[in-house]
Design a protein around this motif. Structure first.
Motif, PDB file in Angstrom:
ATOM      1  N   GLN A 277     -44.216   2.989 -46.061  1.00 25.49           N
ATOM      2  CA  GLN A 277     -43.300   2.312 -46.968  1.00 25.49           C
ATOM      3  C   GLN A 277     -43.831   2.384 -48.401  1.00 25.49           C
ATOM      4  OE1 GLN A 277     -43.494  -1.557 -45.173  1.00 25.49           O
ATOM      5  NE2 GLN A 277     -45.278  -2.185 -46.361  1.00 25.49           N
TER       6      GLN A 277
ATOM      7  N   THR B 175     -45.276   0.989 -51.537  1.00 24.30           N
ATOM      8  CA  THR B 175     -45.973  -0.285 -51.752  1.00 24.30           C
ATOM      9  C   THR B 175     -45.854  -0.723 -53.206  1.00 24.30           C
ATOM     10  OG1 THR B 175     -48.038   0.978 -52.034  1.00 24.30           O
ATOM     11  CG2 THR B 175     -47.613   0.016 -49.862  1.00 24.30           C
TER      12      THR B 175
ATOM     13  N   GLN C 118     -49.661  -1.689 -47.014  1.00 21.97           N
ATOM     14  CA  GLN C 118     -49.062  -0.572 -46.285  1.00 21.97           C
ATOM     15  C   GLN C 118     -49.026  -0.864 -44.789  1.00 21.97           C
ATOM     16  OE1 GLN C 118     -46.942   1.922 -45.711  1.00 21.97           O
ATOM     17  NE2 GLN C 118     -47.755   2.796 -47.635  1.00 21.97           N
ATOM     18  N   ARG C 119     -48.149  -0.215 -44.059  1.00 25.74           N
ATOM     19  CA  ARG C 119     -48.132  -0.327 -42.599  1.00 25.74           C
ATOM     20  C   ARG C 119     -49.479   0.107 -42.056  1.00 25.74           C
ATOM     21  NH1 ARG C 119     -42.493   2.246 -40.480  1.00 25.74           N
ATOM     22  NH2 ARG C 119     -43.095   1.214 -38.541  1.00 25.74           N
ATOM     23  N   THR C 120     -49.973  -0.574 -41.082  1.00 26.56           N
ATOM     24  CA  THR C 120     -51.313  -0.463 -40.492  1.00 26.56           C
ATOM     25  C   THR C 120     -52.400  -0.963 -41.450  1.00 26.56           C
ATOM     26  OG1 THR C 120     -51.962   1.821 -41.137  1.00 26.56           O
ATOM     27  CG2 THR C 120     -50.571   1.557 -39.168  1.00 26.56           C
TER      28      THR C 120
ATOM     29  N   PHE D  68     -50.945   4.650 -34.740  1.00 21.62           N
ATOM     30  CA  PHE D  68     -49.558   4.381 -35.111  1.00 21.62           C
ATOM     31  C   PHE D  68     -48.753   5.675 -35.202  1.00 21.62           C
ATOM     32  CE2 PHE D  68     -46.074   3.719 -38.044  1.00 21.62           C
ATOM     33  CZ  PHE D  68     -45.545   2.513 -37.648  1.00 21.62           C
TER      34      PHE D  68
ATOM     35  N   TYR E  95     -51.191  -0.426 -30.895  1.00 16.88           N
ATOM     36  CA  TYR E  95     -50.362   0.718 -31.274  1.00 16.88           C
ATOM     37  C   TYR E  95     -50.246   1.744 -30.139  1.00 16.88           C
ATOM     38  CZ  TYR E  95     -50.521  -0.951 -36.100  1.00 16.88           C
ATOM     39  OH  TYR E  95     -50.399  -1.705 -37.243  1.00 16.88           O
TER      40      TYR E  95
END
Length: 417
Positions: free
Chosen positions: A30, A32, A56-58, A96, A124
């Motif tokens: 995504q 940020t 951020q994701r993760t 992920f 994950y």
């Protein structure tokens, strides 16, 4: 120290490749936010923006390079699965990405890995195997697993696809702050800074200008200053550091080539600098940032970078164990002269503990912990040792507390342990 000859090939990924990778990476990473920091701007003397990859994701930028590398595997390679080794962020990024791409993932992690990172990697969908006490042992185990099973080894930084994937962050930064003059980037093996520098330098060149790129390493694991001075990749012996996410003993070969060509300066920061940066980010920016992700802010606070113009600092990750956070905050308070630990020899008679507490209170300081013992080393039969942990408001207040105790006839010793 052993040396490795660097490759002669040009390692910088073309801008067109990074732009193409951006479309792929956008499936999972995504955009940020970028936030202004007035406090750091006052310290540096120029505008400072924080790029929040800790959101951020993760929890870190690692998903960019991991996903892009794995998206380029053939169907046959995907069928064999992937394997990686990491103490945290790379593990989560690979796990992920593997889940999103429908690939079986096996991750080797050290035995002492923080529980939140271990659990997140398992959540994950990866199979996690624990090996050894340092990251070198899982790396060796992952290589052996790849050789024995045919699984594709996903490196954390030293691969063209990984570098290109990380470069997508540079494009995002340029879009958000096209007039930036300087970017400050954490360095471990060099994957992030080599990708970001490649993207930013090439984008800026299209406009006939340049962007200064500064890398930051933890002083206890600083392989790049040595390698750059030697002109070849050089392995060092690292010391323990809270910035475990960038504790890499040997630069990547491809990364080294890019950094030698594109990065303008590499500086180092101490453990105390890093702890103080984490505390500043918590208090001033309301951001949770892991030690490796805070080294850029540490460099500003420590005065390691100057004259940078409009500056972007990448906060590369936010995966920090709460137990480590507790210790880091204590160290950060001490580094900021807001936490004082004193040892005082007292006569063993009633009222001495109360008197010292009264003196500290008169100095408007707050006692947060007390240890009172008759069994300290070097104590005479008529003495006790008092250990005080005191909350102070800064260097001047800290000095006032100590002086008040001395004026009352005590001999306080600062405990730096």
């Amino acid at each position: 120290m052993p040396e490795t000859t660097a490759p002669a090939v040009r390692a910088i990924p073309p801008l067109a490749d990074i732009e193409a990778a951006r479309t792929v990476v956008a499936r999972v990473a995504q955009p940020t936010p970028m936030e202004t920091s007035r406090f750091l701007a006052e310290v540096l003397g120029s505008d400072v923006l924080l790029k929040l990859e800790n959101l951020q994701r993760t929890g870190s930028y690692k998903i960019r390079g991991a996903y892009y590398r794995m998206s380029r595997l053939s169907d046959e390679e995907k069928s064999r699965g992937v394997v990686a080794a990491s103490a945290g962020n790379h593990a989560q990024g690979v796990a992920f990405a593997a889940r999103e791409l429908g690939i079986k993932a096996t991750i080797f992690m050290p035995l002492g890995v923080a529980l939140p990172k271990l659990q997140a990697t398992r959540d994950y969908g990866a199979d996690v195997l624990l090996r050894g006490s340092t990251v070198e042992e899982p790396l060796q185990a992952a290589a052996e697993y790849a050789a024995a099973t045919g699984a594709v080894l996903i490196p954390p930084f030293d691969h063209p696809d990984v570098i290109t994937g990380q470069g997508t962050l540079g494009l995002e930064i340029f879009d958000q702050a096209p007039d930036l003059d300087t970017i400050i980037v954490p360095i471990g093996g060099g994957g992030l800074i080599s990708g970001v520098a490649s993207a930013l330098k090439q984008r800026a060149a299209l406009e006939g200008r340049s962007i200064r790129v500064i890398g930051v390493q933890a002083a206890n694991a600083a392989a790049y200053p040595v390698s750059l001075a030697n002109g070849v990749v050089t392995e060092i012996r690292t010391s323990a550091t809270i910035a475990d996410g960038i504790a890499v003993a040997k630069p990547g070969l491809l990364n080294f080539e890019i950094i030698r060509e594109l990065v303008d300066e590499v500086v180092t920061v101490s453990e105390a600098d890093i702890a103080r940066a984490i505390l500043v980010l918590l208090e001033r920016a309301k951001l949770v940032v892991e030690p490796a992700g805070a080294v850029g802010v540490a460099a500003i606070l420590a005065g390691e970078v100057t004259g940078t113009g409009k500056t972007v600092v990448i906060l590369s990750g936010g995966n920090i164990d709460p137990l480590l956070m507790q210790r880091v905050i204590s160290h950060g308070l001490a580094a900021s002269d807001r936490y004082l630990k004193l040892k005082i020899m007292l006569p063993d008679r009633p009222g001495q503990l109360a008197r010292t507490a009264e003196i500290v209170a008169e100095a408007n300081a707050n006692v947060i912990e007390v240890l009172h013992t008759r069994h300290g080393r070097g104590l005479q039969l008529s003495q006790v040792e008092l250990e005080l942990s005191v909350e102070t408001r800064g260097p001047e207040h800290r000095a006032q507390v100590v002086q008040k105790l001395r004026d009352a006839g005590y001999d306080p010793r600062l405990d730096t342990d």
